[in-house]
Design an enzyme around this catalytic site. Structure first.
Site, PDB file in Angstrom:
ATOM      1  N   LYS A   1       0.510  -1.224  -0.037  1.00 15.71           N
ATOM      2  CA  LYS A   1       0.106  -0.403   0.683  1.00 15.71           C
ATOM      3  C   LYS A   1       0.750   1.331  -0.034  1.00 15.71           C
ATOM      4  CE  LYS A   1      -2.062   1.923   3.789  1.00 15.71           C
ATOM      5  NZ  LYS A   1      -1.323   3.177   4.424  1.00 15.71           N
ATOM      6  N   ASN A   2       1.647   1.530   0.759  1.00 13.03           N
ATOM      7  CA  ASN A   2       2.053   2.543   1.143  1.00 13.03           C
ATOM      8  C   ASN A   2       3.509   2.441  -0.765  1.00 13.03           C
ATOM      9  OD1 ASN A   2       1.302   3.028   3.151  1.00 13.03           O
ATOM     10  ND2 ASN A   2       2.970   2.606   4.363  1.00 13.03           N
TER      11      ASN A   2
ATOM     12  N   CYS B   1      -4.869  12.851  13.415  1.00 10.44           N
ATOM     13  CA  CYS B   1      -5.222  11.867  13.071  1.00 10.44           C
ATOM     14  C   CYS B   1      -5.387  10.648  14.519  1.00 10.44           C
ATOM     15  CB  CYS B   1      -4.602  10.865  12.206  1.00 10.44           C
ATOM     16  SG  CYS B   1      -3.652   9.847  12.297  1.00 10.44           S
TER      17      CYS B   1
ATOM     18  N   ARG C   1       0.596  14.633  13.223  1.00 10.69           N
ATOM     19  CA  ARG C   1       0.705  14.717  11.613  1.00 10.69           C
ATOM     20  C   ARG C   1       0.252  15.704  11.107  1.00 10.69           C
ATOM     21  NH1 ARG C   1      -0.638   8.942   9.699  1.00 10.69           N
ATOM     22  NH2 ARG C   1       0.481   9.101   8.089  1.00 10.69           N
TER      23      ARG C   1
ATOM     24  N   ASP D   1       4.885   0.348  11.906  1.00 13.05           N
ATOM     25  CA  ASP D   1       3.771   0.265  11.366  1.00 13.05           C
ATOM     26  C   ASP D   1       3.521  -1.781  12.271  1.00 13.05           C
ATOM     27  OD1 ASP D   1       2.695   2.652  10.674  1.00 13.05           O
ATOM     28  OD2 ASP D   1       3.338   2.031   8.552  1.00 13.05           O
TER      29      ASP D   1
ATOM     30  N   ARG E   1      -8.796  -0.252   4.798  1.00 10.97           N
ATOM     31  CA  ARG E   1      -7.979   0.694   4.452  1.00 10.97           C
ATOM     32  C   ARG E   1      -6.231   0.351   4.184  1.00 10.97           C
ATOM     33  NH1 ARG E   1      -7.141   5.989   7.203  1.00 10.97           N
ATOM     34  NH2 ARG E   1      -5.422   5.847   5.803  1.00 10.97           N
TER      35      ARG E   1
HETATM   36  C1  UD1 Z   1       3.458   6.572   6.333  1.00  9.89           C
HETATM   37  C2  UD1 Z   1       3.789   5.723   6.180  1.00  9.89           C
HETATM   38  C3  UD1 Z   1       2.511   5.145   7.792  1.00  9.89           C
HETATM   39  C4  UD1 Z   1       3.984   5.375   8.586  1.00  9.89           C
HETATM   40  C5  UD1 Z   1       4.758   6.305   9.042  1.00  9.89           C
HETATM   41  C6  UD1 Z   1       6.282   5.779   9.406  1.00  9.89           C
HETATM   42  C7  UD1 Z   1       2.403   5.943   3.360  1.00  9.89           C
HETATM   43  C8  UD1 Z   1       1.579   6.603   2.595  1.00  9.89           C
HETATM   44  N1  UD1 Z   1       2.110   6.141   5.723  1.00  9.89           N
HETATM   45  O1  UD1 Z   1       3.493   8.197   6.867  1.00  9.89           O
HETATM   46  O2  UD1 Z   1       2.728   3.394   7.306  1.00  9.89           O
HETATM   47  O3  UD1 Z   1       3.151   4.954  10.155  1.00  9.89           O
HETATM   48  O4  UD1 Z   1       5.199   6.506   7.337  1.00  9.89           O
HETATM   49  O5  UD1 Z   1       6.897   5.009   9.158  1.00  9.89           O
HETATM   50  O6  UD1 Z   1       3.606   5.651   3.530  1.00  9.89           O
HETATM   51  N2  UD1 Z   1       5.539  14.766  10.657  1.00  9.89           N
HETATM   52  C9  UD1 Z   1       6.066  16.302  10.702  1.00  9.89           C
HETATM   53  N3  UD1 Z   1       5.809  17.132   9.331  1.00  9.89           N
HETATM   54  C10 UD1 Z   1       6.121  16.802   8.510  1.00  9.89           C
HETATM   55  C11 UD1 Z   1       5.932  15.061   8.263  1.00  9.89           C
HETATM   56  C12 UD1 Z   1       5.611  14.002   9.470  1.00  9.89           C
HETATM   57  O7  UD1 Z   1       6.119  15.774  12.020  1.00  9.89           O
HETATM   58  O8  UD1 Z   1       6.261  17.449   7.705  1.00  9.89           O
HETATM   59  C13 UD1 Z   1       5.909  13.502  11.674  1.00  9.89           C
HETATM   60  C14 UD1 Z   1       4.669  13.252  11.896  1.00  9.89           C
HETATM   61  O9  UD1 Z   1       3.754  13.966  12.511  1.00  9.89           O
HETATM   62  C15 UD1 Z   1       5.073  11.605  12.448  1.00  9.89           C
HETATM   63  C16 UD1 Z   1       6.589  11.573  11.710  1.00  9.89           C
HETATM   64  O10 UD1 Z   1       6.797  12.717  11.430  1.00  9.89           O
HETATM   65  O11 UD1 Z   1       5.460  12.077  13.926  1.00  9.89           O
HETATM   66  C17 UD1 Z   1       6.470  10.138  10.717  1.00  9.89           C
HETATM   67  O12 UD1 Z   1       5.793  10.917   9.566  1.00  9.89           O
HETATM   68  P1  UD1 Z   1       6.209  10.129   8.529  1.00  9.89           P
HETATM   69  O13 UD1 Z   1       7.300  10.159   8.099  1.00  9.89           O
HETATM   70  O14 UD1 Z   1       6.351  11.326   7.444  1.00  9.89           O
HETATM   71  O15 UD1 Z   1       5.183   9.436   7.928  1.00  9.89           O
HETATM   72  P2  UD1 Z   1       4.173   9.801   6.728  1.00  9.89           P
HETATM   73  O16 UD1 Z   1       4.583   9.821   5.646  1.00  9.89           O
HETATM   74  O17 UD1 Z   1       3.164  10.267   7.077  1.00  9.89           O
END
Ligand code: UD1
Length: 415
Positions: free
Chosen positions: A22-23, A116, A121, A303, A395
């Site tokens: 999915k990711n 969420c 996030r 995850d 999902r």
């Molecule tokens: C992706 C995965 C999700 C997984 C996560 C961490 C997808 C669709 N989803 O989510 O399943 O749990 O990686 O391995 O690929 N953060 C910030 N600012 C930002 C972006 C992130 O503070 O601009 C923080 C987030 O709140 C979180 C952490 O960084 O606490 C990790 O987020 P991130 O690596 O961005 O995860 P996703 O890409 O949302």
């Protein structure tokens, strides 16, 4: 709303093939916004989040035909540069359209996803990255608006965000010149996206390390791509077998994508061996307690933290799980407690004192992976568990009840 009814205590046996990731599928489908040529993406899992992505692409102007595991994306009309709230609120990864659309059309407007269940996030790392490439950003009516002509740049992240790394890679792929991303995320899904961007005509090197170089092109062409196997589905099934007992072969599973989890499973007593094109997991009674901390890849994946907690609930001894990625990803702890688990949460750590048996109960999924954790617990528990809010699980897992039933589990879906 659907429910899962699981009668626990059955061992899992047999062979199953891991679905496409999915990711990895999500950003790759979104990367088709980088070209007007047709693209064919294969091994796409049939999931709610992928359906949402397809709807997002259609809303933006693509024509999408989805047949079995194959998705064909073609140009239908001039692309819109506005991702509306009704889609973004269903799937936070919608923010990934910002990079490709901004790079191509010098403007983009994406609804802000909001918080969420598992954490705040924010999307600041995405925005700061795009600003480093020359964009100006404002927030209006709940939307983030980015404008400007992007230039190849040096982008340094404060944290290796998966989504932000993907967003900047896609943006950089569509502009002439060399962009260097440092402190980039190293997840296998990033490597899969890099492979796809390369087949579109960009030149991406270093994906899988923390320094990624993208040499973009103003005009990218169409391509075919096969999505990698889902390492989180693999991890969930490994934990399900280890917790419920049994002996299962997971075809297409990639050991090198899950080294931290496999190390913990082996320490806890499970036997995991590579096979010709996947791996085999054999349970060996009650696990030993093994503490872990979630970290960006190649560390222990957040995850699989919830399924791992379910597994540790029946371990001998006390395990500590530290969640270092998301602020509030322990909602499943209270549900596991309803099944007899002894879990205490303090700040970013959960302390689990293993019990000999969990017992079935009515519980509720609060997010995709928390739901998967409840499934693992239910398979290992004595008696009947009814899991509510299965839409969360849908999902991220393609018909998980069918996969598990084939392996001998007693699980059914109540509609
Ligand atoms: C992706 C995965 C999700 C997984 C996560 C961490 C997808 C669709 N989803 O989510 O399943 O749990 O990686 O391995 O690929 N953060 C910030 N600012 C930002 C972006 C992130 O503070 O601009 C923080 C987030 O709140 C979180 C952490 O960084 O606490 C990790 O987020 P991130 O690596 O961005 O995860 P996703 O890409 O949302």
């Amino acid at each position: 709303m659907d429910e899962f009814v699981i009668d626990g205590g059955r061992r899992l046996r047999g062979t199953t093939r891991i679905n496409g990731s999915k990711n990895a599928g999500l950003p790759i489908l979104i990367a088709t916004l980088l070209t007007d040529d047709p693209c064919i993406i294969d091994n796409v899992p049939r999931l709610r989040d992928i359906r949402t992505t397809v709807r997002l692409l259609e809303t933006l102007g693509k024509k999408v035909v989805w047949s079995k595991k194959k998705v064909t994306i073609t140009h239908a009309k001039q692309l819109s540069t506005h991702a509306p709230y009704d889609i973004v609120k269903q799937m936070r990864a919608s923010i990934l359209v910002a990079g490709p659309l901004l790079a191509r059309f010098n403007k983009v407007r994406v609804s802000l996803p909001g918080g969420c269940a598992i954490g705040l996030r924010p999307v600041d790392i995405h925005v700061v990255g795009l600003e480093a490439m020359g964009a100006k950003s404002t927030t209006t009516e709940g939307d983030i608006v980015l404008n400007g002509q992007l230039k190849p740049s040096k982008v340094k992240f404060r944290f290796p965000s998966v989504g932000a790394t993907e967003n900047i890679m896609m943006a950089a792929a569509a502009i002439e010149g060399k962009t260097v991303i440092t402190n980039a995320a190293r997840e296998p899904e990033i490597e899969d996206l890099a492979d796809f961007l390369n087949s579109l005509g960009a030149r991406v090197t270093g994906a899988g390390s923390s320094k990624i170089t993208v040499e973009g092109k103003q005009k990218l062409h169409g391509a075919k791509h096969k999505v990698i196997a889902d390492r989180i589905e693999t991890g969930t099934l490994l934990l399900a077998v280890a917790a419920a007992g049994g002996d299962v072969i997971l075809k297409d599973a990639r050991t090198e994508h899950l080294t931290a989890l496999i190390k913990a499973l082996k320490k806890a007593g499970a036997k995991i061996t590579p096979t010709k094109n996947g791996l085999r997991v054999q349970a060996s009674g009650r696990p030993k307690a093994v503490s872990v901390t979630t970290e960006p890849h190649p560390g222990f994946p957040t995850d699989v933290q919830a399924p791992y907690m379910a597994y540790m609930s029946i371990a001998k001894g006390e395990a500590r799980i530290r969640e270092a990625i998301f602020e509030r990803r322990f909602l499943h702890a209270a549900e596991l407690a309803r099944m007899g688990a002894r879990v205490a949460v303090s700040g970013d750590a959960a302390f689990i004192t293993g019990v000999e048996n969990l017992s079935g109960a009515a519980v509720m999924a609060s997010d995709i992976r928390a739901g998967a954790g409840l499934i693992v617990a239910a398979l290992a528990a004595k008696g009947r568990t009814v899991i509510g809010r299965v839409y969360h699980i849908d999902r991220g897992y393609e018909q998980i009840e069918k996969v598990l039933r084939k392996l001998g589990a007693n699980i059914r879906r109540l509609r």
